[in-house]
Design an enzyme around this catalytic site. Structure first.
Site, PDB file in Angstrom:
ATOM      1  N   GLY A  62      47.093  40.302  58.206  1.00 50.69           N
ATOM      2  CA  GLY A  62      46.680  40.373  56.803  1.00 50.69           C
ATOM      3  C   GLY A  62      45.236  39.955  56.658  1.00 50.69           C
ATOM      4  N   CYS A  89      48.558  38.275  64.572  1.00 53.11           N
ATOM      5  CA  CYS A  89      47.245  38.086  63.934  1.00 53.11           C
ATOM      6  C   CYS A  89      47.337  37.046  62.799  1.00 53.11           C
ATOM      7  CB  CYS A  89      46.696  39.436  63.459  1.00 53.11           C
ATOM      8  SG  CYS A  89      44.950  39.323  63.049  1.00 53.11           S
ATOM      9  N   TYR A  90      47.205  37.448  61.549  1.00 53.90           N
ATOM     10  CA  TYR A  90      47.352  36.450  60.489  1.00 53.90           C
ATOM     11  C   TYR A  90      48.708  35.751  60.606  1.00 53.90           C
ATOM     12  CZ  TYR A  90      47.593  34.128  56.005  1.00 53.90           C
ATOM     13  OH  TYR A  90      47.710  33.164  55.043  1.00 53.90           O
ATOM     14  N   HIS A 180      47.096  43.001  67.959  1.00 54.43           N
ATOM     15  CA  HIS A 180      48.073  43.828  67.242  1.00 54.43           C
ATOM     16  C   HIS A 180      48.868  44.697  68.219  1.00 54.43           C
ATOM     17  CE1 HIS A 180      46.814  43.193  63.010  1.00 54.43           C
ATOM     18  NE2 HIS A 180      45.697  42.813  63.589  1.00 54.43           N
ATOM     19  N   GLU A 182      51.262  46.561  67.582  1.00 53.49           N
ATOM     20  CA  GLU A 182      51.802  47.765  66.922  1.00 53.49           C
ATOM     21  C   GLU A 182      50.858  48.965  66.984  1.00 53.49           C
ATOM     22  OE1 GLU A 182      50.694  45.030  65.596  1.00 53.49           O
ATOM     23  OE2 GLU A 182      49.947  45.252  63.542  1.00 53.49           O
ATOM     24  N   GLY A 235      61.366  74.113  50.208  1.00 48.72           N
ATOM     25  CA  GLY A 235      60.927  74.770  51.435  1.00 48.72           C
ATOM     26  C   GLY A 235      60.270  73.775  52.380  1.00 48.72           C
ATOM     27  N   ASP A 238      61.296  67.525  53.720  1.00 53.21           N
ATOM     28  CA  ASP A 238      62.126  66.478  53.127  1.00 53.21           C
ATOM     29  C   ASP A 238      63.320  67.061  52.358  1.00 53.21           C
ATOM     30  OD1 ASP A 238      60.078  65.028  54.154  1.00 53.21           O
ATOM     31  OD2 ASP A 238      59.151  64.553  52.232  1.00 53.21           O
ATOM     32  N   LYS A 380      58.299  59.572  57.678  1.00 55.57           N
ATOM     33  CA  LYS A 380      58.232  61.034  57.788  1.00 55.57           C
ATOM     34  C   LYS A 380      58.677  61.557  59.162  1.00 55.57           C
ATOM     35  CE  LYS A 380      56.748  64.944  55.922  1.00 55.57           C
ATOM     36  NZ  LYS A 380      57.030  65.364  54.554  1.00 55.57           N
TER      37      LYS A 380
END
Ligand code: XMP
Length: 524
Positions: A62, A89-90, A180, A182, A235, A238, A380
């Protein structure tokens, strides 16, 4: 949401968000390790921890400094509930500060790639790094640094500017890293997160799309009972995934409505009808409302007005069709997890609306129906994985996003039937060439734009005075930022020639090399 998911996922990781730009990536990496995870803002974490009953907790990075006056903190319960905790990190800094260590402003800030040395082994590094390894690439982004660690901790990695690049307290199962894990620039970061979820938190890693499909189907059946559900098909990925999942769950209690707005891509309507009605045998109402939409758009040049007209007309048509099929008890929507996550904001002020993207956002309020949102917990790319799991063809699952207002916002200025027709033809050729060149999946979104500019050309011995077509192609991970796609010149030349030779009304083709920011992906 939380109570439902905690009942469903006996193993899960709670990510407490301190406002890092990349917190969502932590959730994605954890899920990739086969463990369900959710993100909660730090100031709501206490409540959520009780409902969620996590197998482990991750404290995100953060922008704040733990040395500030009123700094965000992890709830004390994080450190007393007996589950493993990983600070990033933070998250490392607040863990250290809250447990009695010391954090200070570093002389040298570290942003970007950095290299760490492993000074001791620990469960977080198992199978990844061992004592003595040097030059391991990680990604850092910090101004403050840990200078003294709390009792019970030991250092396991250092970097030039972070003496405590990684620390552990194995007895309490507290782990913290300054870098990090990630982000992809921490080359072995995903493996570290996998060690945290599997080896340290003891999760089995059996959260897969196959499992999700089963539990979600059961949930939908329970929610809907014998009620009727109506679902708008666009179309896009989702809504297609929602429709197929619901059809599997509740069969003919589902009715889909596909509204052809007249500003869709060439052949879109036929594809949707063929797949859903003929192949899946889903009850589908196909409304050809092209004339209605195009009449309403006549003479309208302002992008936001176009969006409003299309949004409002869509609602009118959808609502009328819902009445015709005898109404429904539920409205199905393809809401995704990023729309649901509450963001932590330290900036305060309201953000500026660049474009009103959610053009059909008024639908649920107006129709006053309960919502069925089976994708609420997914990102997604997980929706795409679910689509594959459900057997949807790759042509639907891997589709580029397509905006609700469609080609209307790819025709700057007033939209006419003639212009839509010209653009559909050019777009079809462009995408065909992209597919033939094997580039479709490398590109986030590619489309043609018809500019309201006519230029002089010469074809044969004739003077022409026709429109300019702009080609756009971008790479992106979420549509928030984007880079233009660096085609080979030869490819662009081929597309331009084919479009100009075969589409009447276009005599010049240009390529858009704007990134986002400062541009946007669409032209309007
Ligand atoms: P921009 O143009 O804002 O686009 O960079 C980012 C992403 O959003 C899509 N987009 C829309 N989607 N209604 C939609 O459903 C809209 O009004 C709209 N405007 C932009 C765009 O295609 C891209 O994927």
């Amino acid at each position: 949401m939380s109570d439902k998911t905690s009942a469903k996922n006996s193993e899960n990781i709670l990510i407490i968000d301190f406002g890092s730009q990349v917190t969502q990536l932590i959730a994605r990496r954890v899920r990739e390790s086969g463990v369900y995870s959710e993100v909660v803002p730090f100031n709501k974490a206490e409540e959520m921890m009780k409902a969620f009953d996590p197998s482990g907790i991750i404290l995100s990075g953060g922008p704040a400094s733990v040395m500030g006056a009123d700094t965000p903190k992890a709830p004390e319960a994080v450190f007393s509930m007996g589950v493993p905790v990983l600070g990033i990190c933070y998250g490392e800094q607040t863990m250290v500060a809250q447990l009695g260590g010391k954090v200070e402003n570093a002389d040298h800030r570290e942003f970007g790639r950095a290299h760490i040395e492993i000074i001791d082994d620990c469960p977080l590094f198992e199978g990844v790094w061992k004592k003595g390894d040097k030059g391991e690439q990680v990604w850092m982004s910090h101004g403050d640094t840990v200078f003294a660690i709390p009792d019970g901790f030991r250092a396991v990695a250092t970097s030039d500017n972070a003496p405590y690049a990684a620390i552990v307290d194995e007895a309490r199962r507290f782990y913290a890293v300054q870098f990090h894990p990630e982000v992809v620039h921490t080359l072995r970061g995903a493996e570290l997160l996998g060690n945290f979820t599997h080896k340290i938190c003891g999760c089995s890693g059996d959260w897969t799309m196959a499992a999700f499909r089963e539990t979600e189907i059961a949930k939908v059946r329970e929610q809907v009972g014998t009620g009727r559900v109506i679902c708008g098909l666009s179309g896009g990925v989702d809504s297609s995934v929602v429709a197929v999942l619901l059809h599997e769950a509740i069969g003919d209690q589902l009715t889909c409505v596909f509204v052809d707005t007249g500003v869709m891509r060439a052949g879109e309507a036929e594809e949707v009808v063929t797949l859903f009605q003929d192949h899946y045998n889903i009850s589908l109402v196909h409304v050809d409302a092209a004339d209605l939409f195009l009449d309403k758009l006549e003479g309208v040049s302002d992008p936001e007005t176009k969006r409003k007209i299309i949004g409002a007309t869509f609602i009118d048509v959808f609502e009328a069709e819902a009445k015709k099929v005898g109404g429904a008890d539920f409205l199905a929507q393809g809401t995704l997890y990023p729309d649901v996550i509450e963001s932590v904001s330290f900036s305060g002020g309201p953000s500026v609306t660049i474009k009103s993207h959610h053009n059909v956002g008024g639908l649920p309020d107006r129709m006053n129906m309960d919502l069925v949102e089976p994708l609420r917990e997914l990102f997604k790319d997980e929706v795409r994985a679910l689509g594959r799991e459900l057997g949807l063809p790759e042509s639907f699952v891997g589709r580029h996003p397509f905006p609700g207002p469609g080609l209307a916002i790819r025709i700057p200025g007033a939209v006419t039937r003639e212009k839509v027709d010209i653009l559909q033809k050019a777009d079809l050729i462009y995408l065909d060439e992209i597919r033939k060149a094997g580039l479709y999946d490398e590109i986030w979104q590619a489309f043609a734009v018809l500019l309201p500019v006519q230029t002089v050309g010469v074809m044969g011995d004739e003077r022409t005075y026709e429109f300019v077509c702009a080609l756009r192609a971008v790479t992106s991970t979420d549509g928030m930022t984007a880079d233009y796609y660096p085609y080979e010149h030869e490819f662009l030349g081929r597309v331009a020639t084919r479009i100009i030779n075969s589409v009447r009304g276009i005599n010049r083709v240009v390529y858009d090399i704007t990134s986002k920011p400062p541009g946007t992906i669409e032209w309007e």
